[in-house]
Write an enzyme that holds these catalytic residues in place. Structure first.
Site, PDB file in Angstrom:
ATOM      1  N   HIS A 256     -33.683  11.590  38.552  1.00 17.30           N
ATOM      2  CA  HIS A 256     -34.798  11.295  39.349  1.00 17.30           C
ATOM      3  C   HIS A 256     -36.170  12.251  39.205  1.00 17.30           C
ATOM      4  CE1 HIS A 256     -34.542  13.967  42.755  1.00 17.30           C
ATOM      5  NE2 HIS A 256     -33.270  13.737  42.802  1.00 17.30           N
TER       6      HIS A 256
ATOM      7  N   CYS B 198     -28.368  16.416  41.794  1.00 22.77           N
ATOM      8  CA  CYS B 198     -29.163  15.422  40.971  1.00 22.77           C
ATOM      9  C   CYS B 198     -29.657  16.281  39.702  1.00 22.77           C
ATOM     10  CB  CYS B 198     -30.217  14.911  41.639  1.00 22.77           C
ATOM     11  SG  CYS B 198     -29.745  13.725  43.255  1.00 22.77           S
TER      12      CYS B 198
END
Length: 390
Positions: free
Chosen positions: A320, A338
Protein backbone atom coordinates in the site's frame (compact mmCIF):
# COMPACT_ATOMS: atom_id res chain seq x y z
CA UNK A 1 -81.04 -103.30 12.18
CA UNK A 2 -80.09 -105.01 8.92
CA UNK A 3 -82.25 -102.60 6.96
CA UNK A 4 -80.70 -99.55 8.57
CA UNK A 5 -77.14 -100.61 7.61
CA UNK A 6 -78.24 -101.20 4.05
CA UNK A 7 -79.73 -97.75 3.77
CA UNK A 8 -76.56 -96.16 5.16
CA UNK A 9 -74.34 -97.90 2.64
CA UNK A 10 -76.61 -96.89 -0.13
CA UNK A 11 -76.40 -93.25 0.91
CA UNK A 12 -72.58 -93.38 0.89
CA UNK A 13 -72.60 -94.84 -2.57
CA UNK A 14 -74.90 -92.15 -3.85
CA UNK A 15 -72.67 -89.41 -2.31
CA UNK A 16 -69.57 -90.83 -3.92
CA UNK A 17 -71.25 -90.87 -7.28
CA UNK A 18 -72.26 -87.26 -6.89
CA UNK A 19 -68.69 -86.19 -6.00
CA UNK A 20 -67.29 -88.05 -8.98
CA UNK A 21 -69.66 -86.28 -11.29
CA UNK A 22 -68.79 -82.84 -9.89
CA UNK A 23 -65.00 -83.35 -10.08
CA UNK A 24 -64.89 -84.87 -13.56
CA UNK A 25 -66.88 -82.17 -15.31
CA UNK A 26 -66.31 -83.74 -18.73
CA UNK A 27 -68.85 -83.86 -21.52
CA UNK A 28 -69.76 -86.90 -23.52
CA UNK A 29 -67.15 -85.97 -26.12
CA UNK A 30 -64.33 -85.73 -23.54
CA UNK A 31 -64.14 -81.92 -23.63
CA UNK A 32 -63.94 -79.80 -20.45
CA UNK A 33 -67.18 -78.38 -19.26
CA UNK A 34 -68.45 -76.14 -16.56
CA UNK A 35 -70.01 -78.99 -14.66
CA UNK A 36 -72.32 -78.20 -11.83
CA UNK A 37 -73.00 -74.74 -13.37
CA UNK A 38 -69.53 -73.22 -12.25
CA UNK A 39 -67.31 -70.72 -14.31
CA UNK A 40 -63.50 -70.62 -14.94
CA UNK A 41 -61.44 -67.55 -13.71
CA UNK A 42 -60.21 -65.19 -16.48
CA UNK A 43 -56.49 -65.47 -17.32
CA UNK A 44 -54.27 -62.85 -15.68
CA UNK A 45 -52.61 -60.15 -17.89
CA UNK A 46 -49.08 -61.17 -18.89
CA UNK A 47 -47.54 -57.67 -18.63
CA UNK A 48 -45.89 -56.63 -15.36
CA UNK A 49 -44.85 -53.03 -14.51
CA UNK A 50 -42.01 -52.50 -12.05
CA UNK A 51 -40.44 -49.31 -10.70
CA UNK A 52 -37.17 -48.31 -9.10
CA UNK A 53 -37.43 -46.94 -6.43
CA UNK A 54 -40.12 -49.40 -5.49
CA UNK A 55 -43.52 -48.31 -4.31
CA UNK A 56 -43.41 -47.35 -0.60
CA UNK A 57 -39.60 -46.97 -0.60
CA UNK A 58 -38.23 -44.55 2.01
CA UNK A 59 -35.06 -42.40 2.25
CA UNK A 60 -34.45 -42.62 -1.49
CA UNK A 61 -31.31 -40.86 -2.77
CA UNK A 62 -32.08 -37.70 -4.73
CA UNK A 63 -29.30 -38.68 -7.14
CA UNK A 64 -31.01 -41.95 -8.13
CA UNK A 65 -32.76 -41.77 -11.52
CA UNK A 66 -36.32 -43.06 -11.37
CA UNK A 67 -37.09 -45.89 -13.80
CA UNK A 68 -40.35 -47.56 -14.75
CA UNK A 69 -40.22 -50.78 -16.81
CA UNK A 70 -42.68 -53.21 -18.29
CA UNK A 71 -42.12 -56.88 -19.13
CA UNK A 72 -44.15 -58.56 -21.90
CA UNK A 73 -45.77 -55.34 -23.03
CA UNK A 74 -45.31 -51.65 -23.85
CA UNK A 75 -45.82 -48.59 -21.71
CA UNK A 76 -48.72 -46.40 -22.80
CA UNK A 77 -48.39 -43.65 -20.18
CA UNK A 78 -46.00 -42.85 -17.32
CA UNK A 79 -46.43 -40.00 -14.88
CA UNK A 80 -44.32 -39.28 -11.84
CA UNK A 81 -45.63 -36.29 -9.92
CA UNK A 82 -44.10 -34.21 -7.14
CA UNK A 83 -45.97 -33.10 -4.01
CA UNK A 84 -47.32 -30.08 -5.92
CA UNK A 85 -48.84 -32.33 -8.54
CA UNK A 86 -46.36 -31.30 -11.21
CA UNK A 87 -45.02 -33.99 -13.50
CA UNK A 88 -41.35 -34.89 -13.22
CA UNK A 89 -39.54 -34.70 -16.54
CA UNK A 90 -38.51 -37.98 -18.11
CA UNK A 91 -38.14 -39.88 -21.36
CA UNK A 92 -39.71 -43.04 -22.77
CA UNK A 93 -37.35 -45.48 -24.48
CA UNK A 94 -37.72 -46.05 -28.22
CA UNK A 95 -39.19 -49.52 -27.67
CA UNK A 96 -41.58 -48.12 -25.03
CA UNK A 97 -40.52 -50.68 -22.45
CA UNK A 98 -38.92 -48.24 -20.02
CA UNK A 99 -39.16 -44.66 -18.79
CA UNK A 100 -36.33 -42.79 -17.04
CA UNK A 101 -36.53 -39.49 -15.17
CA UNK A 102 -34.29 -36.61 -16.27
CA UNK A 103 -35.07 -34.19 -13.44
CA UNK A 104 -33.28 -34.00 -10.10
CA UNK A 105 -35.43 -34.97 -7.14
CA UNK A 106 -35.88 -32.82 -4.05
CA UNK A 107 -34.99 -33.64 -0.49
CA UNK A 108 -37.74 -34.93 1.84
CA UNK A 109 -40.45 -35.13 -0.83
CA UNK A 110 -43.05 -37.74 -1.77
CA UNK A 111 -43.34 -38.68 -5.45
CA UNK A 112 -46.30 -40.55 -6.90
CA UNK A 113 -46.38 -43.10 -9.73
CA UNK A 114 -49.23 -43.47 -12.22
CA UNK A 115 -48.19 -45.78 -15.06
CA UNK A 116 -50.09 -47.89 -17.54
CA UNK A 117 -49.11 -50.46 -20.17
CA UNK A 118 -50.59 -52.92 -22.64
CA UNK A 119 -49.39 -56.49 -22.59
CA UNK A 120 -48.55 -58.72 -25.52
CA UNK A 121 -51.90 -60.33 -24.85
CA UNK A 122 -53.63 -56.99 -25.44
CA UNK A 123 -54.65 -56.59 -21.81
CA UNK A 124 -53.99 -53.38 -19.85
CA UNK A 125 -52.07 -53.17 -16.56
CA UNK A 126 -51.37 -50.26 -14.22
CA UNK A 127 -48.96 -49.25 -11.46
CA UNK A 128 -49.74 -46.70 -8.77
CA UNK A 129 -48.09 -45.77 -5.48
CA UNK A 130 -45.43 -43.47 -4.09
CA UNK A 131 -41.96 -43.23 -2.54
CA UNK A 132 -40.20 -40.68 -0.29
CA UNK A 133 -36.73 -39.16 -0.69
CA UNK A 134 -34.20 -38.74 2.11
CA UNK A 135 -34.59 -36.00 4.69
CA UNK A 136 -31.26 -34.29 5.55
CA UNK A 137 -30.49 -33.56 9.17
CA UNK A 138 -29.21 -30.22 7.83
CA UNK A 139 -28.52 -28.53 4.50
CA UNK A 140 -25.23 -26.77 3.81
CA UNK A 141 -24.50 -23.78 1.60
CA UNK A 142 -21.54 -24.21 -0.77
CA UNK A 143 -19.67 -21.34 -2.42
CA UNK A 144 -17.15 -21.42 -5.23
CA UNK A 145 -14.40 -18.93 -6.04
CA UNK A 146 -13.36 -17.38 -8.46
CA UNK A 147 -16.75 -16.19 -9.61
CA UNK A 148 -18.14 -16.56 -13.12
CA UNK A 149 -16.39 -14.50 -15.81
CA UNK A 150 -13.60 -13.32 -13.49
CA UNK A 151 -10.09 -12.75 -14.83
CA UNK A 152 -7.51 -13.62 -12.19
CA UNK A 153 -3.77 -13.95 -11.67
CA UNK A 154 -1.64 -17.00 -12.35
CA UNK A 155 -1.47 -18.08 -8.69
CA UNK A 156 -5.23 -17.99 -8.04
CA UNK A 157 -6.54 -21.17 -6.38
CA UNK A 158 -10.01 -22.59 -6.91
CA UNK A 159 -11.72 -22.55 -3.52
CA UNK A 160 -14.82 -24.48 -2.40
CA UNK A 161 -16.20 -23.46 1.01
CA UNK A 162 -18.92 -25.01 3.16
CA UNK A 163 -21.00 -23.39 5.91
CA UNK A 164 -20.41 -26.40 8.17
CA UNK A 165 -17.71 -29.02 8.64
CA UNK A 166 -17.31 -31.81 6.07
CA UNK A 167 -16.62 -35.33 7.33
CA UNK A 168 -16.82 -37.27 4.05
CA UNK A 169 -14.00 -35.38 2.33
CA UNK A 170 -13.22 -38.10 -0.21
CA UNK A 171 -16.86 -38.14 -1.39
CA UNK A 172 -16.71 -34.38 -1.87
CA UNK A 173 -13.50 -34.50 -3.90
CA UNK A 174 -14.98 -37.15 -6.18
CA UNK A 175 -17.84 -34.76 -6.96
CA UNK A 176 -15.49 -31.92 -7.97
CA UNK A 177 -14.34 -31.49 -11.56
CA UNK A 178 -11.81 -29.12 -13.17
CA UNK A 179 -11.58 -28.56 -16.93
CA UNK A 180 -8.88 -26.35 -18.46
CA UNK A 181 -8.28 -25.12 -21.99
CA UNK A 182 -4.60 -26.00 -21.54
CA UNK A 183 -3.44 -29.14 -19.75
CA UNK A 184 -2.54 -28.24 -16.18
CA UNK A 185 -1.34 -30.51 -13.38
CA UNK A 186 -2.91 -29.76 -10.03
CA UNK A 187 -4.48 -31.18 -6.89
CA UNK A 188 -7.20 -30.57 -4.33
CA UNK A 189 -6.09 -29.87 -0.78
CA UNK A 190 -8.12 -29.39 2.40
CA UNK A 191 -7.16 -26.24 4.30
CA UNK A 192 -9.82 -26.90 6.95
CA UNK A 193 -12.94 -29.00 7.48
CA UNK A 194 -14.87 -26.26 5.68
CA UNK A 195 -12.56 -25.42 2.76
CA UNK A 196 -10.95 -27.38 -0.05
CA UNK A 197 -8.79 -25.65 -2.70
CA UNK A 198 -7.38 -26.73 -6.04
CA UNK A 199 -4.06 -25.26 -7.10
CA UNK A 200 -1.79 -26.08 -10.01
CA UNK A 201 1.64 -27.55 -9.38
CA UNK A 202 3.17 -24.48 -10.99
CA UNK A 203 1.54 -21.14 -11.77
CA UNK A 204 -1.32 -21.32 -14.26
CA UNK A 205 -0.39 -20.81 -17.91
CA UNK A 206 -1.46 -17.31 -18.95
CA UNK A 207 -4.85 -16.98 -20.68
CA UNK A 208 -6.10 -20.41 -19.59
CA UNK A 209 -9.87 -20.86 -19.39
CA UNK A 210 -11.00 -22.84 -16.35
CA UNK A 211 -14.36 -24.54 -15.77
CA UNK A 212 -15.26 -25.92 -12.35
CA UNK A 213 -18.19 -28.15 -11.46
CA UNK A 214 -19.00 -28.90 -7.85
CA UNK A 215 -21.82 -31.41 -8.34
CA UNK A 216 -22.37 -31.86 -4.64
CA UNK A 217 -26.17 -31.89 -4.35
CA UNK A 218 -27.20 -35.20 -2.85
CA UNK A 219 -23.68 -35.98 -1.58
CA UNK A 220 -23.56 -37.07 2.05
CA UNK A 221 -21.15 -34.68 3.78
CA UNK A 222 -21.36 -36.69 6.98
CA UNK A 223 -23.61 -36.48 10.02
CA UNK A 224 -26.72 -36.24 7.87
CA UNK A 225 -25.62 -32.95 6.24
CA UNK A 226 -26.22 -32.44 2.51
CA UNK A 227 -25.42 -29.52 0.17
CA UNK A 228 -28.32 -27.32 -0.85
CA UNK A 229 -27.31 -27.19 -4.52
CA UNK A 230 -24.62 -27.79 -7.13
CA UNK A 231 -22.33 -24.86 -7.92
CA UNK A 232 -20.31 -24.11 -11.05
CA UNK A 233 -18.03 -21.38 -12.33
CA UNK A 234 -16.04 -20.50 -15.42
CA UNK A 235 -13.23 -17.98 -15.27
CA UNK A 236 -10.04 -16.99 -17.08
CA UNK A 237 -6.41 -16.70 -16.08
CA UNK A 238 -4.98 -13.35 -17.17
CA UNK A 239 -1.46 -12.32 -18.13
CA UNK A 240 1.48 -13.63 -16.13
CA UNK A 241 2.50 -11.00 -13.58
CA UNK A 242 4.66 -11.85 -10.57
CA UNK A 243 5.86 -9.55 -7.78
CA UNK A 244 9.26 -10.39 -6.25
CA UNK A 245 10.53 -8.73 -3.09
CA UNK A 246 13.88 -9.54 -1.49
CA UNK A 247 13.40 -7.55 1.70
CA UNK A 248 17.05 -6.44 2.23
CA UNK A 249 17.04 -4.82 -1.24
CA UNK A 250 14.19 -2.36 -0.48
CA UNK A 251 12.82 -2.93 -4.00
CA UNK A 252 9.55 -4.35 -5.25
CA UNK A 253 10.10 -5.82 -8.72
CA UNK A 254 7.19 -6.59 -11.02
CA UNK A 255 7.74 -9.18 -13.74
CA UNK A 256 5.41 -9.43 -16.71
CA UNK A 257 5.72 -12.64 -18.75
CA UNK A 258 9.04 -13.34 -17.03
CA UNK A 259 10.53 -9.95 -17.91
CA UNK A 260 11.13 -7.14 -15.41
CA UNK A 261 8.43 -4.56 -16.14
CA UNK A 262 8.61 -2.23 -13.11
CA UNK A 263 10.84 -1.75 -10.07
CA UNK A 264 9.55 0.34 -7.19
CA UNK A 265 11.44 1.44 -4.07
CA UNK A 266 9.78 0.06 -0.96
CA UNK A 267 10.04 -0.22 2.79
CA UNK A 268 9.20 -3.61 4.29
CA UNK A 269 8.69 -4.95 7.80
CA UNK A 270 11.05 -3.64 10.46
CA UNK A 271 14.30 -5.64 10.47
CA UNK A 272 14.95 -5.09 14.17
CA UNK A 273 11.82 -6.99 15.28
CA UNK A 274 11.37 -10.39 13.63
CA UNK A 275 7.68 -10.37 14.55
CA UNK A 276 7.27 -7.27 12.39
CA UNK A 277 9.17 -8.66 9.39
CA UNK A 278 7.36 -9.03 6.12
CA UNK A 279 7.17 -12.86 6.14
CA UNK A 280 8.86 -15.06 3.57
CA UNK A 281 6.70 -17.09 1.23
CA UNK A 282 4.55 -16.94 -1.88
CA UNK A 283 1.31 -15.08 -1.29
CA UNK A 284 -1.38 -13.82 -3.64
CA UNK A 285 -3.25 -10.58 -4.09
CA UNK A 286 -6.44 -11.30 -2.13
CA UNK A 287 -8.27 -7.97 -2.32
CA UNK A 288 -7.80 -4.53 -3.84
CA UNK A 289 -8.96 -1.52 -1.82
CA UNK A 290 -8.55 2.05 -3.11
CA UNK A 291 -8.71 3.20 0.50
CA UNK A 292 -8.11 1.06 3.60
CA UNK A 293 -8.20 1.70 7.33
CA UNK A 294 -5.39 0.24 9.45
CA UNK A 295 -5.61 -0.34 13.20
CA UNK A 296 -3.10 -1.89 15.56
CA UNK A 297 -3.38 -0.51 19.07
CA UNK A 298 -0.54 -2.76 20.18
CA UNK A 299 1.85 -0.72 18.07
CA UNK A 300 0.22 2.62 18.74
CA UNK A 301 -1.87 3.39 15.68
CA UNK A 302 -5.61 3.29 14.96
CA UNK A 303 -7.85 4.51 12.19
CA UNK A 304 -4.97 5.16 9.80
CA UNK A 305 -6.13 5.63 6.22
CA UNK A 306 -3.85 4.47 3.39
CA UNK A 307 -4.47 4.40 -0.36
CA UNK A 308 -4.10 1.75 -3.05
CA UNK A 309 -3.99 -1.22 -0.69
CA UNK A 310 -3.57 -4.77 -2.01
CA UNK A 311 -4.01 -7.43 0.69
CA UNK A 312 -1.58 -10.37 0.48
CA UNK A 313 -2.40 -12.16 3.74
CA UNK A 314 -5.05 -12.47 6.42
CA UNK A 315 -2.16 -12.09 8.86
CA UNK A 316 -2.35 -8.35 8.11
CA UNK A 317 0.15 -7.76 5.30
CA UNK A 318 -0.66 -5.36 2.42
CA UNK A 319 1.13 -3.61 -0.38
CA UNK A 320 0.00 0.00 0.00
CA UNK A 321 0.85 3.68 -0.23
CA UNK A 322 2.57 5.23 2.77
CA UNK A 323 3.69 8.68 1.78
CA UNK A 324 4.20 9.43 5.48
CA UNK A 325 7.10 6.95 5.41
CA UNK A 326 8.66 8.41 2.27
CA UNK A 327 11.99 9.06 3.98
CA UNK A 328 12.51 5.32 4.56
CA UNK A 329 11.06 3.98 1.30
CA UNK A 330 13.89 2.52 -0.76
CA UNK A 331 16.33 2.85 2.15
CA UNK A 332 15.16 1.27 5.43
CA UNK A 333 12.67 -1.45 6.38
CA UNK A 334 10.52 0.33 8.94
CA UNK A 335 6.91 -0.87 8.55
CA UNK A 336 4.94 -3.23 10.78
CA UNK A 337 4.96 -5.94 8.09
CA UNK A 338 3.37 -4.27 5.09
CA UNK A 339 5.14 -3.28 1.89
CA UNK A 340 5.14 0.54 1.77
CA UNK A 341 5.30 2.35 -1.59
CA UNK A 342 5.28 5.99 -2.60
CA UNK A 343 1.80 7.13 -3.56
CA UNK A 344 2.39 7.37 -7.32
CA UNK A 345 4.07 3.96 -7.39
CA UNK A 346 1.33 2.40 -5.25
CA UNK A 347 -1.33 3.69 -7.66
CA UNK A 348 0.64 2.47 -10.67
CA UNK A 349 1.01 -1.01 -9.20
CA UNK A 350 -2.59 -1.11 -7.95
CA UNK A 351 -3.87 -0.43 -11.47
CA UNK A 352 -1.78 -3.29 -12.90
CA UNK A 353 -2.65 -5.93 -10.28
CA UNK A 354 -5.16 -8.76 -10.54
CA UNK A 355 -6.66 -10.78 -7.71
CA UNK A 356 -4.58 -13.96 -7.67
CA UNK A 357 -1.28 -12.42 -8.77
CA UNK A 358 1.60 -14.06 -6.89
CA UNK A 359 3.80 -12.08 -4.51
CA UNK A 360 7.08 -13.84 -3.71
CA UNK A 361 8.90 -12.60 -0.60
CA UNK A 362 12.41 -13.69 0.40
CA UNK A 363 15.19 -12.44 2.65
CA UNK A 364 13.12 -12.11 5.82
CA UNK A 365 13.83 -13.70 9.21
CA UNK A 366 10.12 -14.49 9.62
CA UNK A 367 8.87 -17.72 8.07
CA UNK A 368 5.66 -18.20 6.08
CA UNK A 369 2.40 -17.30 7.81
CA UNK A 370 0.18 -20.35 7.41
CA UNK A 371 -2.88 -19.24 9.40
CA UNK A 372 -4.40 -17.46 6.42
CA UNK A 373 -7.23 -19.10 4.49
CA UNK A 374 -5.13 -18.50 1.37
CA UNK A 375 -1.90 -20.32 2.08
CA UNK A 376 -1.89 -22.63 -0.93
CA UNK A 377 1.60 -21.64 -2.10
CA UNK A 378 3.23 -21.69 1.34
CA UNK A 379 3.80 -25.45 1.30
CA UNK A 380 5.72 -27.73 -1.06
CA UNK A 381 3.96 -29.56 -3.86
CA UNK A 382 4.25 -32.91 -2.08
CA UNK A 383 2.88 -31.38 1.13
CA UNK A 384 0.01 -29.89 -0.84
CA UNK A 385 -0.85 -33.23 -2.45
CA UNK A 386 -0.90 -34.82 1.02
CA UNK A 387 -3.78 -32.48 1.91
CA UNK A 388 -6.04 -34.31 -0.56
CA UNK A 389 -8.48 -36.86 0.88
CA UNK A 390 -7.89 -39.03 -2.19
Amino acid sequence: MIERRTVFKAALAAGAATMAAACTGGGDDGSAGTGGGGATSPARPVAVITAEPAVDAKNVSVLQPVTVRVAQGTLTDVKLTNPDGKAVEGKLSDDKTSWTSSETLGYDKTYTYNASATGTDGKPVTLTGSFTTLKPASTVRVTLNPADDATVGVAMPVSVKFTSAVKNKAAVEKALKIETSTEVEGSWGWLSDQQVDWRPKEYWPANTTVKVEAKLYGTDLGGGAYPRADVTTEFKIGRNQVVKIHTPDHRMNVYRGGTLAKSYPCSNGKDSDVNLNTPNGTYIIMTKEPSAIFDNARYGYTNVNKKWACRISNHGEFIHENQDNAANIGRVNSSHGCVNLLEADAKDYFDSALIGDPVEITGSKLGPVVNSDVMDWLVSWSAWQAKSAL
